[in-house]
Design an enzyme around this catalytic site. Structure first.
Site, PDB file in Angstrom:
ATOM      1  N   ASP A  18     129.924  35.778  61.608  1.00  0.00           N
ATOM      2  CA  ASP A  18     129.961  36.926  62.516  1.00  0.00           C
ATOM      3  C   ASP A  18     128.788  37.867  62.230  1.00  0.00           C
ATOM      4  O   ASP A  18     128.667  38.396  61.124  1.00  0.00           O
ATOM      5  CB  ASP A  18     131.283  37.687  62.336  1.00  0.00           C
ATOM      6  CG  ASP A  18     132.501  36.806  62.609  1.00  0.00           C
ATOM      7  OD1 ASP A  18     132.524  36.162  63.666  1.00  0.00           O
ATOM      8  OD2 ASP A  18     133.418  36.767  61.763  1.00  0.00           O
ATOM      9  N   ASP A  71     126.830  33.248  56.621  1.00  0.00           N
ATOM     10  CA  ASP A  71     127.887  34.054  57.186  1.00  0.00           C
ATOM     11  C   ASP A  71     127.901  33.700  58.682  1.00  0.00           C
ATOM     12  O   ASP A  71     126.937  33.121  59.193  1.00  0.00           O
ATOM     13  CB  ASP A  71     127.558  35.538  56.972  1.00  0.00           C
ATOM     14  CG  ASP A  71     128.553  36.444  57.659  1.00  0.00           C
ATOM     15  OD1 ASP A  71     129.763  36.191  57.539  1.00  0.00           O
ATOM     16  OD2 ASP A  71     128.114  37.409  58.320  1.00  0.00           O
TER      17      ASP A  71
HETATM   18  C1  BG6 Z   1     134.267  38.598  58.933  1.00  0.00           C
HETATM   19  C2  BG6 Z   1     133.967  39.747  59.882  1.00  0.00           C
HETATM   20  O1  BG6 Z   1     133.404  37.539  59.219  1.00  0.00           O
HETATM   21  O2  BG6 Z   1     135.603  38.157  59.068  1.00  0.00           O
HETATM   22  C3  BG6 Z   1     135.004  40.846  59.710  1.00  0.00           C
HETATM   23  O3  BG6 Z   1     132.673  40.240  59.609  1.00  0.00           O
HETATM   24  C4  BG6 Z   1     136.412  40.288  59.841  1.00  0.00           C
HETATM   25  O4  BG6 Z   1     134.768  41.826  60.704  1.00  0.00           O
HETATM   26  C5  BG6 Z   1     136.593  39.151  58.828  1.00  0.00           C
HETATM   27  O5  BG6 Z   1     137.372  41.297  59.598  1.00  0.00           O
HETATM   28  C6  BG6 Z   1     137.979  38.503  58.884  1.00  0.00           C
HETATM   29  O6  BG6 Z   1     138.132  37.848  60.102  1.00  0.00           O
HETATM   30  P1  BG6 Z   1     139.474  37.284  60.710  1.00  0.00           P
HETATM   31  O7  BG6 Z   1     138.978  36.639  61.969  1.00  0.00           O
HETATM   32  O8  BG6 Z   1     140.050  36.284  59.759  1.00  0.00           O
HETATM   33  O9  BG6 Z   1     140.383  38.432  60.939  1.00  0.00           O
HETATM   34 MG    MG Z   2     128.879  39.066  59.103  1.00  0.00          MG
END
Ligand code: BG6
Ligand code: MG
Length: 218
Positions: free
Chosen positions: A10, A8
């Site tokens: 984030d 993963d």
């Molecule tokens: C995930 C995060 O990695 O990505 C979430 O943990 C986020 O918080 C999700 O909503 C979607 O991300 P994005 O950048 O496509 O809006």
């Molecule tokens: Mg995460």
């Protein structure tokens, strides 16, 4: 035998989960939905539109908006998130993760990315880590987001590995459920009480080393 690691992004590689939370919090305030720790944890790992739907549901507002309005709000959140990402560099990699990824690479493990975020290519580039990744799952090609197993099933497939040959690293409950559902070994990084479904737990990224993972698997 473990041959691959599926990451993963984030909250595992970079501290960007804090930025996602900040931008969702701001939108929740605007929509009149109370922001709680529990809601924040539910949103972790979950894709953009699914996250917005969880926020609306939490405030009992799931039927208050059209699809077009929802897209508008999700886009607004993303614009705020992108603003927070400005100036992101390799200094924003979480403690020990660069060393861990380098170690995996030096030991010939295969590495893939299973991030729900459509911004993940941009973030990996800012962190200067793209070169370590053998493959990446494009979240826009998925039928179902985390906690569905699909993204981690694909994370193994893109490496040509069987699920049982892979370890998935996650900071989110939704992500751990996805790794477990894919029949891979799950590593939870964060509060072990919240991530209690993980096969292996570490409270923070600095503990994530090959040696510690091997020890935990014996
Ligand atoms: C995930 C995060 O990695 O990505 C979430 O943990 C986020 O918080 C999700 O909503 C979607 O991300 P994005 O950048 O496509 O809006
Ligand atoms: Mg995460």
């Amino acid at each position: 035998q473990i041959k691959g690691f599926i990451f993963d992004l984030d909250g595992v590689i970079a501290n960007t989960s804090v930025f996602h939370a900040k931008a969702w919090h701001q939108l929740a305030d605007k929509l009149g939905v109370t922001w709680t720790e529990d809601l924040a944890n539910q949103l972790k790992g979950v894709g953009r539109m699914d996250s917005l739907n969880l926020i609306l549901k939490s405030g009992g507002k799931e039927n208050d908006y059209t699809e077009d309005e929802k897209v508008k709000y999700a886009t607004e959140k993303n614009d705020n998130y992108l603003g927070l990402l400005k100036g992101l560099t390799d200094k924003d990699i979480l403690p020990g993760m660069k060393e861990f990824i380098e170690d995996l690479s030096a030991n010939n493990y295969l590495i893939s990315l299973a991030s729900s975020s459509k911004n993940s290519p941009k973030v990996l580039e800012a962190l200067d880590l793209e070169k370590y990744f053998d493959a990446r799952v494009d979240p826009s090609t998925l039928k179902n987001g985390k906690p569905d197993p699909e993204i981690y099933v694909r994370g193994a497939e893109v490496l040509n590995l069987k699920p049982e040959e892979c370890i998935g690293l996650e900071d989110a409950v939704s992500g751990i459920k996805s790794v477990n559902g894919a029949h891979e070994t799950s590593v939870g990084i964060g509060d072990p009480e919240i991530l209690n479904e993980a096969d292996i737990n570490f409270t923070d990224t600095s503990q994530v080393t090959l040696a510690n993972i091997k020890k935990a698997m014996n």
